[in-house]
Design a protein around this motif. Sequence first.
Motif, PDB file in Angstrom:
ATOM      1  N   ASP A 268      36.907  35.292  28.768  1.00  0.00           N
ATOM      2  CA  ASP A 268      37.717  36.117  29.882  1.00  0.00           C
ATOM      3  C   ASP A 268      38.493  37.212  29.032  1.00  0.00           C
TER       4      ASP A 268
ATOM      5  N   PHE B 198      33.957  35.835  36.860  1.00  0.00           N
ATOM      6  CA  PHE B 198      32.531  35.166  36.942  1.00  0.00           C
ATOM      7  C   PHE B 198      32.144  34.428  38.044  1.00  0.00           C
ATOM      8  N   HIS B 199      33.170  34.084  39.103  1.00  0.00           N
ATOM      9  CA  HIS B 199      32.960  33.299  40.142  1.00  0.00           C
ATOM     10  C   HIS B 199      32.271  33.656  41.304  1.00  0.00           C
TER      11      HIS B 199
ATOM     12  N   TYR C  48      34.334  27.784  31.504  1.00  0.00           N
ATOM     13  CA  TYR C  48      32.870  28.266  31.611  1.00  0.00           C
ATOM     14  C   TYR C  48      32.439  29.137  30.299  1.00  0.00           C
TER      15      TYR C  48
ATOM     16  N   HIS D 290      27.193  37.061  40.363  1.00  0.00           N
ATOM     17  CA  HIS D 290      27.718  37.722  39.123  1.00  0.00           C
ATOM     18  C   HIS D 290      27.326  37.154  37.786  1.00  0.00           C
ATOM     19  N   SER D 291      27.438  35.802  37.726  1.00  0.00           N
ATOM     20  CA  SER D 291      27.128  35.086  36.622  1.00  0.00           C
ATOM     21  C   SER D 291      26.170  33.957  36.989  1.00  0.00           C
ATOM     22  N   GLY D 292      26.283  33.579  38.238  1.00  0.00           N
ATOM     23  CA  GLY D 292      25.344  32.129  38.455  1.00  0.00           C
ATOM     24  C   GLY D 292      26.339  30.991  38.552  1.00  0.00           C
ATOM     25  N   HIS D 293      27.792  31.230  38.378  1.00  0.00           N
ATOM     26  CA  HIS D 293      28.620  30.138  38.551  1.00  0.00           C
ATOM     27  C   HIS D 293      29.208  29.695  39.846  1.00  0.00           C
TER      28      HIS D 293
ATOM     29  N   GLN E  76      31.284  31.254  27.809  1.00  0.00           N
ATOM     30  CA  GLN E  76      30.825  32.625  27.831  1.00  0.00           C
ATOM     31  C   GLN E  76      31.080  33.426  28.929  1.00  0.00           C
ATOM     32  N   ALA E  77      31.758  32.825  29.838  1.00  0.00           N
ATOM     33  CA  ALA E  77      31.878  33.544  31.148  1.00  0.00           C
ATOM     34  C   ALA E  77      33.201  34.450  31.025  1.00  0.00           C
ATOM     35  N   GLU E  78      32.703  35.639  31.608  1.00  0.00           N
ATOM     36  CA  GLU E  78      34.059  36.889  31.609  1.00  0.00           C
ATOM     37  C   GLU E  78      34.625  36.781  32.906  1.00  0.00           C
TER      38      GLU E  78
ATOM     39  N   GLY F 280      36.687  31.493  32.292  1.00  0.00           N
ATOM     40  CA  GLY F 280      35.596  31.707  31.510  1.00  0.00           C
ATOM     41  C   GLY F 280      36.092  31.672  29.925  1.00  0.00           C
TER      42      GLY F 280
END
Length: 267
Positions: free
Chosen positions: A202, A236-237, A229, A241-244, A231-233, A199
């Motif tokens: 991160d 994220f996977h 990805y 969690h974040s839709g990824h 703005q993914a922190e 991300g």
Amino acid sequence: MLVMAACRESSMVYETVDGSKLPLLVFDPADGTPLAAGIVLFHGGGLRSGSADGLVAHCRELGSRGIFAVSAGYRLLGQGAASIDDCVADVRQAVEHFTRLAAARGLKPSCLASGGSSAGAHLALVAALTASGTTPTVPGPGVAAVVALNPAGLDLLAFSPERQRSIEQEVGIATGRAIEYSLIEFVRPGSPLMLIHHGTADEVEPIEHVRRFRDAMVQAGNECTLLEYEQAEHGFHYPGHSGHFEDVIDATARFLLDRSHAGPYGY
């Protein structure tokens, strides 16, 4: 898009160098599904928490796509591991056990990968890029590729000296030995093929470190794909969690299956 075909799930243990027995959660494609590739994954948690259960969802989905997937445990700091060296030793043992299981299923080393999330990705990369004792080496026949999900420790020397000392204390590295676990230091021609998911936001391993590691791999003549990805922190996977999650599984399955069918990755 996720494929929801069933896979066969089982569990077993492998033995570490100190005699501990640790879990291997095994996901075989359903009966009749052609077996094309294999991967063993190691969970995150900063070497102090987490378990093999953490990557079950990932293995289950990969198993449904014709990929032999295993989630492996390793000793944690304060729970059997005295230092990061013990964790790395466990990962080496788990990879060896995984390759034997894969061979019994007819899979060649060129179709096998290791990997993991965060600290687990770091351990898998250390084992893939170095020989016992952290001596740089040309990769052996165990696995041909690594899939790293928001890996940590790619460029430890890019952190301030104060942060380096803090990291050493957090993950059981002896004082002043951060360089021995900074993965960019071990990049050589002939390093394993890699796929990195990371991300751009991160907070554990800055994306700049990951890009620098990717560039070093490519400059050394290796194949290393970085999927960013936006703005993914960190973390994220995971599902929900974040839709990824679906994107990560899709890309990982393509990466593994393309190699097994002599696709664009050169295998």
